[in-house]
Design a protein around this motif. Structure first.
Motif, PDB file in Angstrom:
ATOM      1  N   MET A  42      22.201  83.396   9.267  1.00 35.85           N
ATOM      2  CA  MET A  42      21.039  82.695   8.725  1.00 35.85           C
ATOM      3  C   MET A  42      20.991  82.817   7.192  1.00 35.85           C
ATOM      4  N   ARG A  43      21.303  84.052   6.753  1.00 32.00           N
ATOM      5  CA  ARG A  43      21.272  84.290   5.315  1.00 32.00           C
ATOM      6  C   ARG A  43      22.351  83.475   4.590  1.00 32.00           C
ATOM      7  N   ASN A  44      23.541  83.459   5.232  1.00 33.36           N
ATOM      8  CA  ASN A  44      24.648  82.689   4.631  1.00 33.36           C
ATOM      9  C   ASN A  44      24.329  81.207   4.533  1.00 33.36           C
ATOM     10  N   GLU A  45      23.643  80.698   5.548  1.00 33.93           N
ATOM     11  CA  GLU A  45      23.272  79.267   5.539  1.00 33.93           C
ATOM     12  C   GLU A  45      22.295  78.970   4.408  1.00 33.93           C
ATOM     13  N   LEU A  46      21.346  79.923   4.218  1.00 25.49           N
ATOM     14  CA  LEU A  46      20.367  79.728   3.134  1.00 25.49           C
ATOM     15  C   LEU A  46      21.040  79.739   1.764  1.00 25.49           C
ATOM     16  N   VAL A  47      22.014  80.678   1.612  1.00 17.28           N
ATOM     17  CA  VAL A  47      22.756  80.749   0.334  1.00 17.28           C
ATOM     18  C   VAL A  47      23.528  79.464   0.099  1.00 17.28           C
ATOM     19  N   SER A  48      24.160  78.949   1.176  1.00 11.36           N
ATOM     20  CA  SER A  48      24.941  77.717   1.062  1.00 11.36           C
ATOM     21  C   SER A  48      24.044  76.535   0.665  1.00 11.36           C
ATOM     22  N   VAL A  49      22.865  76.449   1.317  1.00 14.95           N
ATOM     23  CA  VAL A  49      21.918  75.354   1.010  1.00 14.95           C
ATOM     24  C   VAL A  49      21.435  75.471  -0.438  1.00 14.95           C
ATOM     25  N   LEU A  50      21.187  76.721  -0.853  1.00 16.71           N
ATOM     26  CA  LEU A  50      20.719  76.951  -2.224  1.00 16.71           C
ATOM     27  C   LEU A  50      21.768  76.533  -3.246  1.00 16.71           C
ATOM     28  N   ARG A  51      23.028  76.903  -2.988  1.00 21.36           N
ATOM     29  CA  ARG A  51      24.120  76.539  -3.911  1.00 21.36           C
ATOM     30  C   ARG A  51      24.271  75.020  -3.997  1.00 21.36           C
ATOM     31  N   THR A  52      24.200  74.368  -2.830  1.00 20.40           N
ATOM     32  CA  THR A  52      24.324  72.902  -2.811  1.00 20.40           C
ATOM     33  C   THR A  52      23.197  72.261  -3.612  1.00 20.40           C
ATOM     34  N   SER A  53      21.992  72.825  -3.453  1.00 20.32           N
ATOM     35  CA  SER A  53      20.836  72.296  -4.164  1.00 20.32           C
ATOM     36  C   SER A  53      20.998  72.457  -5.675  1.00 20.32           C
ATOM     37  N   ILE A  54      21.529  73.638  -6.086  1.00 17.63           N
ATOM     38  CA  ILE A  54      21.745  73.881  -7.529  1.00 17.63           C
ATOM     39  C   ILE A  54      22.777  72.905  -8.083  1.00 17.63           C
ATOM     40  N   LYS A  55      23.863  72.679  -7.313  1.00 20.24           N
ATOM     41  CA  LYS A  55      24.919  71.743  -7.754  1.00 20.24           C
ATOM     42  C   LYS A  55      24.362  70.337  -7.933  1.00 20.24           C
ATOM     43  N   LEU A  56      23.534  69.915  -6.947  1.00 19.34           N
ATOM     44  CA  LEU A  56      22.942  68.570  -7.036  1.00 19.34           C
ATOM     45  C   LEU A  56      22.012  68.451  -8.237  1.00 19.34           C
ATOM     46  N   HIS A  57      21.281  69.541  -8.483  1.00 18.79           N
ATOM     47  CA  HIS A  57      20.362  69.543  -9.631  1.00 18.79           C
ATOM     48  C   HIS A  57      21.136  69.431 -10.951  1.00 18.79           C
ATOM     49  N   LYS A  58      22.240  70.198 -11.051  1.00 23.36           N
ATOM     50  CA  LYS A  58      23.069  70.141 -12.263  1.00 23.36           C
ATOM     51  C   LYS A  58      23.669  68.761 -12.446  1.00 23.36           C
ATOM     52  N   LYS A  59      24.105  68.165 -11.336  1.00 24.85           N
ATOM     53  CA  LYS A  59      24.705  66.828 -11.399  1.00 24.85           C
ATOM     54  C   LYS A  59      23.696  65.797 -11.900  1.00 24.85           C
ATOM     55  N   ARG A  60      22.433  65.912 -11.374  1.00 27.09           N
ATOM     56  CA  ARG A  60      21.383  64.977 -11.813  1.00 27.09           C
ATOM     57  C   ARG A  60      21.092  65.159 -13.313  1.00 27.09           C
ATOM     58  N   LEU A  61      21.054  66.415 -13.744  1.00 24.29           N
ATOM     59  CA  LEU A  61      20.811  66.690 -15.167  1.00 24.29           C
ATOM     60  C   LEU A  61      21.922  66.109 -16.038  1.00 24.29           C
ATOM     61  N   TYR A  62      23.162  66.251 -15.537  1.00 24.86           N
ATOM     62  CA  TYR A  62      24.325  65.734 -16.266  1.00 24.86           C
ATOM     63  C   TYR A  62      24.247  64.213 -16.408  1.00 24.86           C
ATOM     64  N   ILE A  63      23.896  63.543 -15.299  1.00 26.80           N
ATOM     65  CA  ILE A  63      23.779  62.079 -15.329  1.00 26.80           C
ATOM     66  C   ILE A  63      22.636  61.648 -16.251  1.00 26.80           C
ATOM     67  N   LYS A  64      21.514  62.406 -16.174  1.00 21.35           N
ATOM     68  CA  LYS A  64      20.372  62.082 -17.042  1.00 21.35           C
ATOM     69  C   LYS A  64      20.741  62.220 -18.511  1.00 21.35           C
ATOM     70  N   LYS A  65      21.546  63.251 -18.831  1.00 23.92           N
ATOM     71  CA  LYS A  65      21.959  63.481 -20.215  1.00 23.92           C
ATOM     72  C   LYS A  65      22.845  62.335 -20.700  1.00 23.92           C
ATOM     73  N   ILE A  66      23.769  61.912 -19.841  1.00 18.56           N
ATOM     74  CA  ILE A  66      24.647  60.781 -20.213  1.00 18.56           C
ATOM     75  C   ILE A  66      23.812  59.523 -20.455  1.00 18.56           C
ATOM     76  N   TRP A  67      22.835  59.292 -19.554  1.00 19.10           N
ATOM     77  CA  TRP A  67      21.985  58.099 -19.711  1.00 19.10           C
ATOM     78  C   TRP A  67      21.142  58.184 -20.976  1.00 19.10           C
ATOM     79  N   TYR A  68      20.697  59.395 -21.305  1.00 17.66           N
ATOM     80  CA  TYR A  68      19.875  59.583 -22.505  1.00 17.66           C
ATOM     81  C   TYR A  68      20.680  59.245 -23.770  1.00 17.66           C
TER      82      TYR A  68
END
Length: 318
Positions: free
Chosen positions: A1-27
């Motif tokens: 259960m803990r490993n799944e939560l860590v995996s979901v958290l990492r995926t969420s962080i990656k998606l957040h970074k990707k969105r920030l990266y795209i926003k920066k390029i658009w800016y």
């Protein structure tokens, strides 16, 4: 259960970074738009033609094209190393490049230092303008002027010799005069333009350093050697690294236009030899192999010189 939560958290962080990266390029999209023409130019004129390098490793046939021609490995590289003209071509190229480096490289530094000492701004601007102008004159015009001035029949120098009772000289046809003419015309054409970089670097030197030196009783020469030149050292070092890596480029246009049949023994350089073997004799694969050889040597030189400079002077390109 803990490993799944860590995996979901990492995926969420990656998606957040990707969105920030795209926003920066658009800016910064307007700035990237300015870069687009340069990128397109490099792709079309610098990277796409690189596929022609394959010619150096193929026995090129007109009817089969570059991709259809049979592979021959390093055949043309070996042929160039065994070419009877190899030694002469390399020797001439190195001789011209080294002479340009010895006499031509310090010239813009000296001019920049001299201009930096000029107090009258109007006089300084006039000298700068006059010294920059030759850069915008093509080698065709420069060599044509040299031919007129040094002509054995109507040149001003030979007119003076004739008035002094001496025989005219075909200056452009003298092997012993070829290198001095090449170096002097190269300095005349490039010294003003080359000094711009050093003048820019000089404006970045803190004036307080000079004021402190004056308080300590330093003279003009002392300030140049103890403040100005040390502050210019990084700029000089980087330009010297670039010049050393470019040592197999003797200056195609200048050399080709100044060549005459009597001076071929000292004026045949790698670039003119490539043109003659590739275009005039139709040996495209052989000429490409020479070009690749030259580029490879330049790449090895820039890496070696840069590493040595970083190790001993802490000045480097990367």
């Amino acid at each position: 259960m803990r490993n799944e939560l860590v995996s979901v958290l990492r995926t969420s962080i990656k998606l957040h970074k990707k969105r920030l990266y795209i926003k920066k390029i658009w800016y910064f999209r307007h700035i990237y738009l300015f870069l687009l023409p340069a990128i397109i130019w490099y792709v079309i004129f610098a990277y796409y033609p690189m596929y022609g390098v394959l010619l150096a490793f193929k026995d090129f046939k007109y009817n089969l094209g570059i991709l259809g021609s049979p592979w021959v490995g390093f055949k043309y590289f070996e042929a160039f190393l065994l070419d009877p003209r190899f030694y002469t071509v390399i020797k001439n190229t190195l001789a011209i490049s080294i002479l340009k480096l010895i006499f031509g490289f310090p010239a813009p530094i000296v001019l920049a230092l001299m201009l930096n000492e000029v107090i009258h701004n109007r006089f300084k601007r006039v000298i700068q303008t006059v010294s920059y102008l030759p850069h915008f004159v093509s080698w065709v015009v420069v060599v044509s002027l040299m031919q007129k001035i040094l002509s054995p029949s109507a040149g001003i120098l030979n007119d003076i010799r004739y008035q002094l009772g001496k025989e005219p000289i075909f200056f452009m046809g003298q092997s012993s005069l070829f290198y001095p003419l090449v170096v002097m015309s190269d300095i005349w054409k490039g010294v003003g333009w080359g000094s711009i970089i050093y003048l820019s670097a000089l404006t970045g030197i803190d004036p307080n350093l000079y004021e402190a030196a004056e308080i300590d009783g330093a003279g003009r020469w002392s300030k140049i050697f103890k403040i100005t030149l040390p502050c210019l050292a990084p700029t000089i070092g980087i330009l010297l690294i670039l010049s050393l890596s470019n040592i197999l480029n003797a200056g195609f246009e200048q050399i080709y236009l100044m060549q005459t049949p009597p001076t071929l023994s000292v004026s045949e350089v790698v670039e003119t030899y490539i043109l003659k073997r590739g275009i005039r004799q139709g040996e495209f694969a052989y000429a490409t192999a020479i070009g690749v050889f030259k580029s490879f040597v330049s790449m090895v030189l820039i890496i070696t010189v840069n590493n040595l400079s970083r190790k001993y002077t802490e000045i480097s390109l990367w």
